[in-house]
Motif scaffolding. Structure first.
Motif, PDB file in Angstrom:
ATOM      1  N   VAL A   1     -47.042  48.189   6.437  1.00  0.00           N
ATOM      2  CA  VAL A   1     -47.261  49.004   7.618  1.00  0.00           C
ATOM      3  C   VAL A   1     -46.297  48.549   8.715  1.00  0.00           C
ATOM      4  O   VAL A   1     -45.969  47.371   8.831  1.00  0.00           O
ATOM      5  CB  VAL A   1     -48.726  48.894   8.088  1.00  0.00           C
ATOM      6  CG1 VAL A   1     -49.057  47.493   8.592  1.00  0.00           C
ATOM      7  CG2 VAL A   1     -49.028  49.945   9.163  1.00  0.00           C
ATOM      8  N   GLN A   2     -45.814  49.513   9.493  1.00  0.00           N
ATOM      9  CA  GLN A   2     -45.008  49.201  10.676  1.00  0.00           C
ATOM     10  C   GLN A   2     -45.823  49.557  11.907  1.00  0.00           C
ATOM     11  O   GLN A   2     -46.563  50.549  11.903  1.00  0.00           O
ATOM     12  CB  GLN A   2     -43.698  50.004  10.686  1.00  0.00           C
ATOM     13  CG  GLN A   2     -42.707  49.591   9.598  1.00  0.00           C
ATOM     14  CD  GLN A   2     -43.051  50.237   8.263  1.00  0.00           C
ATOM     15  OE1 GLN A   2     -43.296  51.427   8.198  1.00  0.00           O
ATOM     16  NE2 GLN A   2     -43.066  49.445   7.208  1.00  0.00           N
ATOM     17  N   LEU A   3     -45.686  48.731  12.946  1.00  0.00           N
ATOM     18  CA  LEU A   3     -46.457  48.920  14.161  1.00  0.00           C
ATOM     19  C   LEU A   3     -45.533  49.227  15.329  1.00  0.00           C
ATOM     20  O   LEU A   3     -44.465  48.622  15.458  1.00  0.00           O
ATOM     21  CB  LEU A   3     -47.265  47.659  14.482  1.00  0.00           C
ATOM     22  CG  LEU A   3     -48.560  47.401  13.707  1.00  0.00           C
ATOM     23  CD1 LEU A   3     -48.324  47.272  12.223  1.00  0.00           C
ATOM     24  CD2 LEU A   3     -49.244  46.160  14.231  1.00  0.00           C
ATOM     25  N   GLN A   4     -45.982  50.131  16.177  1.00  0.00           N
ATOM     26  CA  GLN A   4     -45.222  50.493  17.370  1.00  0.00           C
ATOM     27  C   GLN A   4     -46.175  50.434  18.562  1.00  0.00           C
ATOM     28  O   GLN A   4     -47.090  51.249  18.661  1.00  0.00           O
ATOM     29  CB  GLN A   4     -44.641  51.898  17.230  1.00  0.00           C
ATOM     30  CG  GLN A   4     -43.895  52.397  18.452  1.00  0.00           C
ATOM     31  CD  GLN A   4     -42.520  51.760  18.587  1.00  0.00           C
ATOM     32  OE1 GLN A   4     -41.853  51.481  17.591  1.00  0.00           O
ATOM     33  NE2 GLN A   4     -42.097  51.521  19.807  1.00  0.00           N
ATOM     34  N   ALA A   5     -45.939  49.476  19.452  1.00  0.00           N
ATOM     35  CA  ALA A   5     -46.750  49.355  20.666  1.00  0.00           C
ATOM     36  C   ALA A   5     -46.087  50.117  21.800  1.00  0.00           C
ATOM     37  O   ALA A   5     -44.857  50.132  21.907  1.00  0.00           O
ATOM     38  CB  ALA A   5     -46.918  47.896  21.037  1.00  0.00           C
ATOM     39  N   SER A   6     -46.911  50.717  22.631  1.00  0.00           N
ATOM     40  CA  SER A   6     -46.380  51.474  23.766  1.00  0.00           C
ATOM     41  C   SER A   6     -47.418  51.524  24.879  1.00  0.00           C
ATOM     42  O   SER A   6     -48.585  51.165  24.673  1.00  0.00           O
ATOM     43  CB  SER A   6     -46.002  52.895  23.331  1.00  0.00           C
ATOM     44  OG  SER A   6     -47.143  53.598  22.879  1.00  0.00           O
ATOM     45  N   GLY A   7     -46.975  51.979  26.051  1.00  0.00           N
ATOM     46  CA  GLY A   7     -47.896  52.200  27.149  1.00  0.00           C
ATOM     47  C   GLY A   7     -47.800  51.204  28.288  1.00  0.00           C
ATOM     48  O   GLY A   7     -48.499  51.338  29.288  1.00  0.00           O
ATOM     49  N   GLY A   8     -46.957  50.198  28.149  1.00  0.00           N
ATOM     50  CA  GLY A   8     -46.825  49.216  29.212  1.00  0.00           C
ATOM     51  C   GLY A   8     -46.177  49.809  30.453  1.00  0.00           C
ATOM     52  O   GLY A   8     -45.634  50.919  30.431  1.00  0.00           O
ATOM     53  N   GLY A   9     -46.231  49.059  31.538  1.00  0.00           N
ATOM     54  CA  GLY A   9     -45.632  49.521  32.773  1.00  0.00           C
ATOM     55  C   GLY A   9     -45.977  48.615  33.930  1.00  0.00           C
ATOM     56  O   GLY A   9     -46.565  47.541  33.744  1.00  0.00           O
TER      57      GLY A   9
ATOM     58  N   TYR B   1     -51.789  36.991  11.088  1.00  0.00           N
ATOM     59  CA  TYR B   1     -51.348  38.385  11.053  1.00  0.00           C
ATOM     60  C   TYR B   1     -49.946  38.495  10.467  1.00  0.00           C
ATOM     61  O   TYR B   1     -49.031  37.776  10.862  1.00  0.00           O
ATOM     62  CB  TYR B   1     -51.386  38.979  12.456  1.00  0.00           C
ATOM     63  CG  TYR B   1     -52.800  39.032  12.995  1.00  0.00           C
ATOM     64  CD1 TYR B   1     -53.335  37.957  13.686  1.00  0.00           C
ATOM     65  CD2 TYR B   1     -53.605  40.152  12.783  1.00  0.00           C
ATOM     66  CE1 TYR B   1     -54.641  37.984  14.154  1.00  0.00           C
ATOM     67  CE2 TYR B   1     -54.908  40.189  13.255  1.00  0.00           C
ATOM     68  CZ  TYR B   1     -55.419  39.101  13.933  1.00  0.00           C
ATOM     69  OH  TYR B   1     -56.710  39.131  14.387  1.00  0.00           O
ATOM     70  N   GLN B   2     -49.786  39.404   9.542  1.00  0.00           N
ATOM     71  CA  GLN B   2     -48.517  39.550   8.833  1.00  0.00           C
ATOM     72  C   GLN B   2     -47.608  40.603   9.447  1.00  0.00           C
ATOM     73  O   GLN B   2     -46.398  40.595   9.233  1.00  0.00           O
ATOM     74  CB  GLN B   2     -48.759  39.940   7.367  1.00  0.00           C
ATOM     75  CG  GLN B   2     -49.461  38.867   6.537  1.00  0.00           C
ATOM     76  CD  GLN B   2     -50.948  38.797   6.798  1.00  0.00           C
ATOM     77  OE1 GLN B   2     -51.623  39.811   6.920  1.00  0.00           O
ATOM     78  NE2 GLN B   2     -51.472  37.583   6.914  1.00  0.00           N
ATOM     79  N   TYR B   3     -48.183  41.522  10.186  1.00  0.00           N
ATOM     80  CA  TYR B   3     -47.405  42.647  10.711  1.00  0.00           C
ATOM     81  C   TYR B   3     -47.505  42.654  12.234  1.00  0.00           C
ATOM     82  O   TYR B   3     -48.595  42.525  12.796  1.00  0.00           O
ATOM     83  CB  TYR B   3     -47.935  43.961  10.136  1.00  0.00           C
ATOM     84  CG  TYR B   3     -48.009  43.959   8.632  1.00  0.00           C
ATOM     85  CD1 TYR B   3     -49.213  43.741   7.972  1.00  0.00           C
ATOM     86  CD2 TYR B   3     -46.862  44.158   7.860  1.00  0.00           C
ATOM     87  CE1 TYR B   3     -49.285  43.717   6.596  1.00  0.00           C
ATOM     88  CE2 TYR B   3     -46.921  44.133   6.484  1.00  0.00           C
ATOM     89  CZ  TYR B   3     -48.134  43.911   5.854  1.00  0.00           C
ATOM     90  OH  TYR B   3     -48.188  43.890   4.485  1.00  0.00           O
ATOM     91  N   TRP B   4     -46.361  42.850  12.870  1.00  0.00           N
ATOM     92  CA  TRP B   4     -46.292  42.799  14.330  1.00  0.00           C
ATOM     93  C   TRP B   4     -45.487  43.971  14.866  1.00  0.00           C
ATOM     94  O   TRP B   4     -44.472  44.364  14.273  1.00  0.00           O
ATOM     95  CB  TRP B   4     -45.641  41.492  14.780  1.00  0.00           C
ATOM     96  CG  TRP B   4     -46.522  40.301  14.570  1.00  0.00           C
ATOM     97  CD1 TRP B   4     -46.693  39.590  13.412  1.00  0.00           C
ATOM     98  CD2 TRP B   4     -47.375  39.691  15.541  1.00  0.00           C
ATOM     99  NE1 TRP B   4     -47.593  38.578  13.603  1.00  0.00           N
ATOM    100  CE2 TRP B   4     -48.029  38.613  14.903  1.00  0.00           C
ATOM    101  CE3 TRP B   4     -47.647  39.942  16.875  1.00  0.00           C
ATOM    102  CZ2 TRP B   4     -48.943  37.794  15.567  1.00  0.00           C
ATOM    103  CZ3 TRP B   4     -48.549  39.136  17.538  1.00  0.00           C
ATOM    104  CH2 TRP B   4     -49.188  38.070  16.888  1.00  0.00           C
ATOM    105  N   GLY B   5     -45.939  44.484  16.000  1.00  0.00           N
ATOM    106  CA  GLY B   5     -45.152  45.450  16.743  1.00  0.00           C
ATOM    107  C   GLY B   5     -44.159  44.724  17.636  1.00  0.00           C
ATOM    108  O   GLY B   5     -44.155  43.489  17.737  1.00  0.00           O
TER     109      GLY B   5
END
Length: 125
Positions: free
Chosen positions: A1-9, A112-116
């Motif tokens: 799985v690939q992770l995409q984090a968003s929403g910061g500001g 945890y193996q997968y990171w955004g």
């Protein structure tokens, strides 16, 4: 799985912000998905985790009562709702996932193996 984090500001103290972590290549249905954060000059800190299938949630002491993590029904996204933000919440926020982590390790980034890629949250006073 690939992770995409968003929403910061950039927000002011007392404001709210919602981060998203989107999955691609797989769904989150069999994962534990966690949020960690790293402030400048500090180590990575556990923020929250959700055992996706059962919606069980876990929180770090510094955010308990202010932050909430939740999932969507499409099994593709996890959210971190952050309320009553403080300047000390300023950090890069990461989402992470694991299919094999055990409950006693949820707060340990090494489980945890997968990171955004991380999204920056800046809270001004």
């Amino acid at each position: 799985v690939q992770l995409q984090a968003s929403g910061g500001g950039l927000v002011q103290a007392g404001d709210s912000l919602r981060l998203s972590c989107a999955a691609s290549g797989d769904t989150f249905s069999n994962y534990v998905v966690a949020w960690f954060r790293q402030a400048p000059g500090k180590g990575r800190e556990f923020v929250a985790a959700i055992r996706f299938r059962y919606r069980y949630t876990y929180y770090g002491d510094s955010v308990k009562g202010r932050f909430t993590t939740a999932r969507d029904n499409a099994e593709k996204s996890v959210y971190l709702q952050m309320n009553s933000l403080k300047p000390e919440d300023t950090a890069v926020y990461y989402c992470a996932a694991s299919r094999t982590i055990i409950v006693s390790s949820y707060r340990n980034e090494n489980g945890y193996q997968y990171w955004g890629q991380g999204t920056l949250v800046t809270v001004s006073s």
